[in-house]
Write a protein that holds these residues in place. Structure first.
Motif, PDB file in Angstrom:
ATOM      1  N   LYS A 164       0.795  -1.241   0.000  1.00 26.07           N
ATOM      2  CA  LYS A 164       0.000   0.000   0.000  1.00 26.07           C
ATOM      3  C   LYS A 164       0.821   1.282   0.000  1.00 26.07           C
ATOM      4  CE  LYS A 164      -3.432  -2.496   2.704  1.00 26.07           C
ATOM      5  NZ  LYS A 164      -4.162  -2.633   3.963  1.00 26.07           N
ATOM      6  N   GLY A 165       2.162   1.166  -0.006  1.00 23.02           N
ATOM      7  CA  GLY A 165       2.973   2.370   0.185  1.00 23.02           C
ATOM      8  C   GLY A 165       2.867   2.790   1.638  1.00 23.02           C
ATOM      9  N   ALA A 166       3.127   4.057   1.928  1.00 24.56           N
ATOM     10  CA  ALA A 166       3.122   4.529   3.322  1.00 24.56           C
ATOM     11  C   ALA A 166       1.707   4.850   3.793  1.00 24.56           C
ATOM     12  CB  ALA A 166       4.037   5.741   3.467  1.00 24.56           C
ATOM     13  N   TYR A 167       0.827   3.869   3.647  1.00 22.78           N
ATOM     14  CA  TYR A 167      -0.574   3.999   4.073  1.00 22.78           C
ATOM     15  C   TYR A 167      -0.991   2.722   4.786  1.00 22.78           C
ATOM     16  CZ  TYR A 167      -0.980   8.070   1.047  1.00 22.78           C
ATOM     17  OH  TYR A 167      -0.798   9.304   0.470  1.00 22.78           O
ATOM     18  N   THR A 168      -1.867   2.871   5.761  1.00 18.63           N
ATOM     19  CA  THR A 168      -2.455   1.704   6.413  1.00 18.63           C
ATOM     20  C   THR A 168      -3.961   1.908   6.494  1.00 18.63           C
ATOM     21  OG1 THR A 168      -2.219   2.702   8.616  1.00 18.63           O
ATOM     22  CG2 THR A 168      -0.427   1.244   7.867  1.00 18.63           C
ATOM     23  N   ASP A 169      -4.662   0.799   6.549  1.00 20.11           N
ATOM     24  CA  ASP A 169      -6.108   0.836   6.765  1.00 20.11           C
ATOM     25  C   ASP A 169      -6.389   0.560   8.239  1.00 20.11           C
ATOM     26  OD1 ASP A 169      -6.815   1.296   4.050  1.00 20.11           O
ATOM     27  OD2 ASP A 169      -6.328  -0.801   3.624  1.00 20.11           O
ATOM     28  N   LEU A 170      -7.596   0.880   8.668  1.00 19.14           N
ATOM     29  CA  LEU A 170      -7.980   0.687  10.065  1.00 19.14           C
ATOM     30  C   LEU A 170      -7.779  -0.763  10.499  1.00 19.14           C
ATOM     31  CD1 LEU A 170      -9.152   2.010  12.608  1.00 19.14           C
ATOM     32  CD2 LEU A 170     -11.439   1.458  11.749  1.00 19.14           C
ATOM     33  N   SER A 171      -8.076  -1.709   9.619  1.00 22.48           N
ATOM     34  CA  SER A 171      -7.926  -3.124   9.976  1.00 22.48           C
ATOM     35  C   SER A 171      -6.458  -3.480  10.234  1.00 22.48           C
ATOM     36  CB  SER A 171      -8.504  -4.018   8.871  1.00 22.48           C
ATOM     37  OG  SER A 171      -7.846  -3.771   7.637  1.00 22.48           O
ATOM     38  N   ASP A 172      -5.542  -2.865   9.474  1.00 21.07           N
ATOM     39  CA  ASP A 172      -4.103  -3.094   9.699  1.00 21.07           C
ATOM     40  C   ASP A 172      -3.709  -2.582  11.082  1.00 21.07           C
ATOM     41  OD1 ASP A 172      -3.741  -3.913   6.980  1.00 21.07           O
ATOM     42  OD2 ASP A 172      -3.551  -1.804   6.370  1.00 21.07           O
ATOM     43  N   ARG A 173      -4.150  -1.366  11.379  1.00 20.30           N
ATOM     44  CA  ARG A 173      -3.764  -0.730  12.648  1.00 20.30           C
ATOM     45  C   ARG A 173      -4.369  -1.460  13.836  1.00 20.30           C
ATOM     46  NH1 ARG A 173      -5.074   3.463   9.300  1.00 20.30           N
ATOM     47  NH2 ARG A 173      -6.909   4.090  10.471  1.00 20.30           N
ATOM     48  N   ARG A 174      -5.597  -1.924  13.670  1.00 20.38           N
ATOM     49  CA  ARG A 174      -6.233  -2.667  14.767  1.00 20.38           C
ATOM     50  C   ARG A 174      -5.536  -4.009  15.003  1.00 20.38           C
ATOM     51  NH1 ARG A 174     -11.553  -2.004  17.081  1.00 20.38           N
ATOM     52  NH2 ARG A 174     -11.762  -3.663  18.603  1.00 20.38           N
ATOM     53  N   MET A 175      -5.144  -4.676  13.936  1.00 20.69           N
ATOM     54  CA  MET A 175      -4.434  -5.948  14.048  1.00 20.69           C
ATOM     55  C   MET A 175      -3.107  -5.752  14.799  1.00 20.69           C
ATOM     56  SD  MET A 175      -1.595  -7.553  12.437  1.00 20.69           S
ATOM     57  CE  MET A 175      -1.490  -6.860  10.784  1.00 20.69           C
ATOM     58  N   LEU A 176      -2.372  -4.699  14.451  1.00 20.61           N
ATOM     59  CA  LEU A 176      -1.095  -4.440  15.126  1.00 20.61           C
ATOM     60  C   LEU A 176      -1.313  -4.009  16.574  1.00 20.61           C
ATOM     61  CD1 LEU A 176       0.777  -2.827  12.124  1.00 20.61           C
ATOM     62  CD2 LEU A 176       1.541  -4.860  13.371  1.00 20.61           C
ATOM     63  N   ALA A 177      -2.386  -3.271  16.838  1.00 22.27           N
ATOM     64  CA  ALA A 177      -2.704  -2.874  18.217  1.00 22.27           C
ATOM     65  C   ALA A 177      -3.022  -4.106  19.060  1.00 22.27           C
ATOM     66  CB  ALA A 177      -3.882  -1.905  18.230  1.00 22.27           C
ATOM     67  N   THR A 178      -3.727  -5.062  18.475  1.00 25.99           N
ATOM     68  CA  THR A 178      -4.035  -6.309  19.182  1.00 25.99           C
ATOM     69  C   THR A 178      -2.742  -7.018  19.569  1.00 25.99           C
ATOM     70  OG1 THR A 178      -6.093  -6.519  17.934  1.00 25.99           O
ATOM     71  CG2 THR A 178      -5.276  -8.503  19.021  1.00 25.99           C
ATOM     72  N   ARG A 179      -1.812  -7.094  18.622  1.00 22.32           N
ATOM     73  CA  ARG A 179      -0.513  -7.712  18.908  1.00 22.32           C
ATOM     74  C   ARG A 179       0.243  -6.924  19.981  1.00 22.32           C
ATOM     75  NH1 ARG A 179       1.209 -11.881  15.410  1.00 22.32           N
ATOM     76  NH2 ARG A 179       3.332 -11.527  16.159  1.00 22.32           N
ATOM     77  N   ALA A 180       0.113  -5.598  19.918  1.00 20.04           N
ATOM     78  CA  ALA A 180       0.817  -4.741  20.885  1.00 20.04           C
ATOM     79  C   ALA A 180       0.343  -5.012  22.311  1.00 20.04           C
ATOM     80  CB  ALA A 180       0.605  -3.271  20.531  1.00 20.04           C
ATOM     81  N   PHE A 181      -0.973  -5.137  22.503  1.00 24.25           N
ATOM     82  CA  PHE A 181      -1.473  -5.425  23.852  1.00 24.25           C
ATOM     83  C   PHE A 181      -1.067  -6.835  24.289  1.00 24.25           C
ATOM     84  CE2 PHE A 181      -4.447  -1.781  23.129  1.00 24.25           C
ATOM     85  CZ  PHE A 181      -3.968  -1.015  24.181  1.00 24.25           C
ATOM     86  N   GLY A 182      -0.903  -7.736  23.326  1.00 31.83           N
ATOM     87  CA  GLY A 182      -0.376  -9.063  23.647  1.00 31.83           C
ATOM     88  C   GLY A 182       1.058  -8.981  24.149  1.00 31.83           C
ATOM     89  N   VAL A 183       1.870  -8.149  23.493  1.00 32.42           N
ATOM     90  CA  VAL A 183       3.268  -7.953  23.905  1.00 32.42           C
ATOM     91  C   VAL A 183       3.330  -7.336  25.304  1.00 32.42           C
ATOM     92  CG1 VAL A 183       5.359  -6.579  23.452  1.00 32.42           C
ATOM     93  CG2 VAL A 183       4.244  -7.803  21.579  1.00 32.42           C
ATOM     94  N   SER A 184       2.531  -6.296  25.543  1.00 28.35           N
ATOM     95  CA  SER A 184       2.588  -5.623  26.850  1.00 28.35           C
ATOM     96  C   SER A 184       2.067  -6.540  27.957  1.00 28.35           C
ATOM     97  CB  SER A 184       1.828  -4.289  26.827  1.00 28.35           C
ATOM     98  OG  SER A 184       0.440  -4.482  26.706  1.00 28.35           O
ATOM     99  N   SER A 185       1.049  -7.327  27.649  1.00 31.04           N
ATOM    100  CA  SER A 185       0.493  -8.257  28.630  1.00 31.04           C
ATOM    101  C   SER A 185       1.522  -9.324  29.018  1.00 31.04           C
ATOM    102  CB  SER A 185      -0.766  -8.916  28.054  1.00 31.04           C
ATOM    103  OG  SER A 185      -1.242  -9.910  28.920  1.00 31.04           O
ATOM    104  N   HIS A 186       2.183  -9.892  28.023  1.00 30.16           N
ATOM    105  CA  HIS A 186       3.201 -10.909  28.272  1.00 30.16           C
ATOM    106  C   HIS A 186       4.343 -10.332  29.117  1.00 30.16           C
ATOM    107  CE1 HIS A 186       5.782 -14.408  27.379  1.00 30.16           C
ATOM    108  NE2 HIS A 186       6.747 -13.517  27.356  1.00 30.16           N
TER     109      HIS A 186
END
Length: 198
Positions: A164-186
């Motif tokens: 997509k070039g330097a663009y993200t969609d909401l679904s991309d950002r939400r997926m990465l946020a989900t992973r981020a909370f997994g990292v912080s939780s662990h």
């Protein structure tokens, strides 16, 4: 596409530099500006890319032996500001807070330090504060911000950038946020286990 956002400025603050080169090359080719601290800034500049220091934004040096580097309203305001909120936008202008669209972080190696048999003091110094705060801030504001919480996600972001070039969609950002909370939780679970003597 739903909620498509441009990445213009990236805050990069990582402990492990391996695997970052390819991602930085792609971001640089897409015209993304880099903002960083200490060793990561030197690493980015060693690859030939321009990189603004966080200190030049906050006007504060890294203090307390590196315990406080990114913990500042100009950094967290730039991540947490809601881009469609008029009050947030006016305060960003008033306090000269730059928009930060992408946060690439990894955390101090707490578990590895414990496993190495390090001293209590060394283990305590590997409890990340700034990094975990950046992860939570970026993930909380996934509506506007892309969070890459560990090197395990470098490839995911690279795939998005290649598509997509330097663009993200909401679904991309939400997926990465989900992973981020997994990292912080662990991470917090590991710290809790150590304090509890498990």
């Amino acid at each position: 596409m739903a909620g498509r956002k441009a990445i213009k400025t990236a805050l990069v603050s990582v402990f492990h530099k391996d695997g970052l080169d390819e991602l930085l090359a792609k971001l640089n080719a897409e015209g993304v500006r880099f903002l960083s601290t200490g060793g990561t800034q030197k690493f980015i500049e060693s690859l030939g890319y321009e990189c603004q220091s966080v200190e030049s934004v906050t006007t504060y040096p890294s203090i307390l032996g590196g315990r406080v580097k990114t913990l500042h309203p100009k950094v967290f305001g730039g991540i947490l500001a809601r881009r469609d909120n008029e009050g947030d936008k006016s305060q960003m202008a008033e306090y000269e807070i730059p928009e930060i669209d992408l946060v690439i972080v990894d955390l101090y190696p707490f578990e590895d330090t414990v496993a190495s048999g390090a001293s209590e003091q060394d283990i305590i110094e590997k409890i990340d504060i700034g990094g975990i705060s950046l992860i939570r801030a970026g993930a909380k504001n996934f509506n506007d911000v892309v969070i890459v919480p560990s090197k395990a996600e470098y490839g995911m972001l690279l795939d998005i950038l290649n598509e997509k070039g330097a663009y993200t969609d909401l679904s991309d950002r939400r997926m990465l946020a989900t992973r981020a909370f997994g990292v912080s939780s662990h991470y917090d679970t590991a710290i809790h286990s150590w304090f509890a003597g498990e």
